[in-house]
Write a protein that holds these residues in place. Structure first.
Motif, PDB file in Angstrom:
ATOM      1  N   GLU A  95       0.840  -1.205   0.000  1.00 31.73           N
ATOM      2  CA  GLU A  95       0.000   0.000   0.000  1.00 31.73           C
ATOM      3  C   GLU A  95       0.872   1.250   0.000  1.00 31.73           C
ATOM      4  O   GLU A  95       0.622   2.201  -0.758  1.00 31.73           O
ATOM      5  CB  GLU A  95      -0.888  -0.020   1.241  1.00 31.73           C
ATOM      6  CG  GLU A  95      -2.053   0.954   1.191  1.00 31.73           C
ATOM      7  CD  GLU A  95      -2.882   0.929   2.473  1.00 31.73           C
ATOM      8  OE1 GLU A  95      -2.976  -0.147   3.095  1.00 31.73           O
ATOM      9  OE2 GLU A  95      -3.398   1.993   2.840  1.00 31.73           O
ATOM     10  N   SER A 108       2.569   1.619  -3.360  1.00 32.79           N
ATOM     11  CA  SER A 108       1.596   2.052  -4.352  1.00 32.79           C
ATOM     12  C   SER A 108       1.371   3.563  -4.261  1.00 32.79           C
ATOM     13  O   SER A 108       1.295   4.241  -5.287  1.00 32.79           O
ATOM     14  CB  SER A 108       0.298   1.289  -4.121  1.00 32.79           C
ATOM     15  OG  SER A 108      -0.647   1.640  -5.072  1.00 32.79           O
ATOM     16  N   LEU A 146       6.591  -2.394  -8.087  1.00 28.77           N
ATOM     17  CA  LEU A 146       6.206  -1.035  -7.707  1.00 28.77           C
ATOM     18  C   LEU A 146       7.445  -0.183  -7.380  1.00 28.77           C
ATOM     19  O   LEU A 146       7.483   1.010  -7.690  1.00 28.77           O
ATOM     20  CB  LEU A 146       5.254  -1.060  -6.510  1.00 28.77           C
ATOM     21  CG  LEU A 146       3.828  -1.528  -6.828  1.00 28.77           C
ATOM     22  CD1 LEU A 146       2.998  -1.641  -5.553  1.00 28.77           C
ATOM     23  CD2 LEU A 146       3.140  -0.582  -7.808  1.00 28.77           C
ATOM     24  N   GLN A 166       1.869  -0.351 -13.606  1.00 27.00           N
ATOM     25  CA  GLN A 166       1.476  -0.058 -12.226  1.00 27.00           C
ATOM     26  C   GLN A 166       0.060  -0.574 -11.962  1.00 27.00           C
ATOM     27  O   GLN A 166      -0.199  -1.223 -10.949  1.00 27.00           O
ATOM     28  CB  GLN A 166       1.528   1.455 -11.982  1.00 27.00           C
ATOM     29  CG  GLN A 166       1.170   1.864 -10.569  1.00 27.00           C
ATOM     30  CD  GLN A 166       1.037   3.363 -10.392  1.00 27.00           C
ATOM     31  OE1 GLN A 166       1.351   4.145 -11.294  1.00 27.00           O
ATOM     32  NE2 GLN A 166       0.580   3.797  -9.241  1.00 27.00           N
ATOM     33  N   GLU A 223      -1.163  -3.491  -9.349  1.00 32.74           N
ATOM     34  CA  GLU A 223      -2.125  -3.159  -8.299  1.00 32.74           C
ATOM     35  C   GLU A 223      -3.397  -3.993  -8.412  1.00 32.74           C
ATOM     36  O   GLU A 223      -4.054  -4.267  -7.408  1.00 32.74           O
ATOM     37  CB  GLU A 223      -2.430  -1.654  -8.323  1.00 32.74           C
ATOM     38  CG  GLU A 223      -1.255  -0.828  -7.811  1.00 32.74           C
ATOM     39  CD  GLU A 223      -1.409   0.662  -8.038  1.00 32.74           C
ATOM     40  OE1 GLU A 223      -2.387   1.063  -8.699  1.00 32.74           O
ATOM     41  OE2 GLU A 223      -0.556   1.416  -7.552  1.00 32.74           O
ATOM     42  N   VAL A 233      -3.374  -7.095  -6.208  1.00 33.76           N
ATOM     43  CA  VAL A 233      -3.332  -6.984  -4.748  1.00 33.76           C
ATOM     44  C   VAL A 233      -4.538  -7.685  -4.125  1.00 33.76           C
ATOM     45  O   VAL A 233      -4.439  -8.273  -3.048  1.00 33.76           O
ATOM     46  CB  VAL A 233      -3.256  -5.499  -4.315  1.00 33.76           C
ATOM     47  CG1 VAL A 233      -3.357  -5.367  -2.805  1.00 33.76           C
ATOM     48  CG2 VAL A 233      -1.948  -4.884  -4.796  1.00 33.76           C
TER      49      VAL A 233
END
Lengths: 59, 145
Positions: free
Chosen positions: A16, A19, B65, B100, B104, B107
Motif C-alpha cells: 500500500e 503504491s 512497484l 502499475q 495493483e 493486490v
C-alpha cells in the motif's frame, strides 16, 4: 513453515505504501510531461514567428 | 463403510458416546482422530502451497512497484534534461502506468490469500472439512461407524 497470514498482511501494508509512492511519482512525472509539451509548443510558435515566409507582405 | 465429513463423524460419535463405554468408544475415537490428522495434513499442504504462491506474488508486486517508482523519477530527469520528445515521454509514462495498474490489480488476489490463510490457521481441520469433504463426497474419509 511457509508464509503466514500475518506476514502477508505486513506485506500488504508495505505494498500500500509503495503504491502511494508510485502514484505520487506518476503524478509528478505527468506534471513534467505537461511542462515538456508546453515547451515544445512554445518552441514551435517561435519557429513560426521567426520564419521569414510568415513575414512576407503583398507588394 | 460410510464416508462422512469430520463434522458428521463427530456428531455420530457424540451420539454413540451416550450409550457406549469409553473402552468400547476408544477405537472409534481413534478413527476420528486419524481422519482429523489427515484433514489437518491436507490443510497444511494447501497452506504451504498457497503461502508460497502468495509470497512470490507479493515479492513480484513489491519489486515491480519499487522499479516503477524509480523509473518515473528517471523519466522526469530525462524529460527535464530534454533527452526525450513529449511523445516519447508520454509513451514511456503510459507504459509505466499500465504496469502499475496491472500490479495493483493483483493486490486483491494477495488479500484473498491472506484471508484464506487466516481461516486455515484458525482451524485447519474445520477448513479442510468445509473446503473438501463437504463439497466432494467421494474423498470423504471412511468410518466403521
Amino acid at each position: 513453515m511457509g508464509t503466514t497470514s500475518r506476514q502477508l498482511r505486513r506485506d500488504l501494508k508495505r505494498i500500500e505504501a509503495l503504491s502511494e509512492q508510485a502514484q505520487k511519482a506518476a503524478m509528478e512525472a505527468e506534471d513534467t510531461l505537461a511542462a515538456l509539451e508546453d515547451r515544445e509548443a512554445r518552441r514551435a510558435l517561435r519557429q513560426i514567428a521567426f520564419d521569414p515566409r510568415n513575414h512576407m507582405t503583398a507588394s | 463403510m460410510p464416508q462422512r465429513t469430520i463434522q458428521q463423524a463427530t456428531v455420530q460419535l457424540d451420539a454413540m458416546a451416550e450409550v457406549l463405554s469409553p473402552q468400547l468408544l476408544a477405537p472409534y475415537m481413534e478413527e476420528l482422530e486419524g481422519a482429523q490428522a489427515g484433514a489437518q495434513e491436507m490443510a497444511h499442504r494447501h497452506q504451504d502451497q498457497q503461502g508460497a504462491h502468495a509470497e512470490a506474488l507479493s515479492e513480484e508486486i513489491q519489486l515491480g512497484l519499487r522499479e516503477i517508482r524509480e523509473r518515473f523519477g528517471e523519466l522526469v530527469a530525462e524529460g527535464v534534461a530534454g533527452r526525450l520528445t513529449s511523445r516519447e515521454y508520454d509513451q514511456q509514462w503510459s507504459a509505466l502506468r499500465r504496469r502499475q495498474r496491472e500490479l495493483e490489480s493483483r493486490v486483491g488476489e494477495l488479500s484473498g490469500a491472506a484471508d484464506q490463510l487466516d481461516e486455515i490457521e484458525a482451524n485447519p481441520v474445520a477448513w479442510a472439512d468445509r473446503t473438501f469433504y463437504e463439497k466432494f463426497p467421494g474423498i470423504r474419509p471412511e468410518f466403521s461407524f
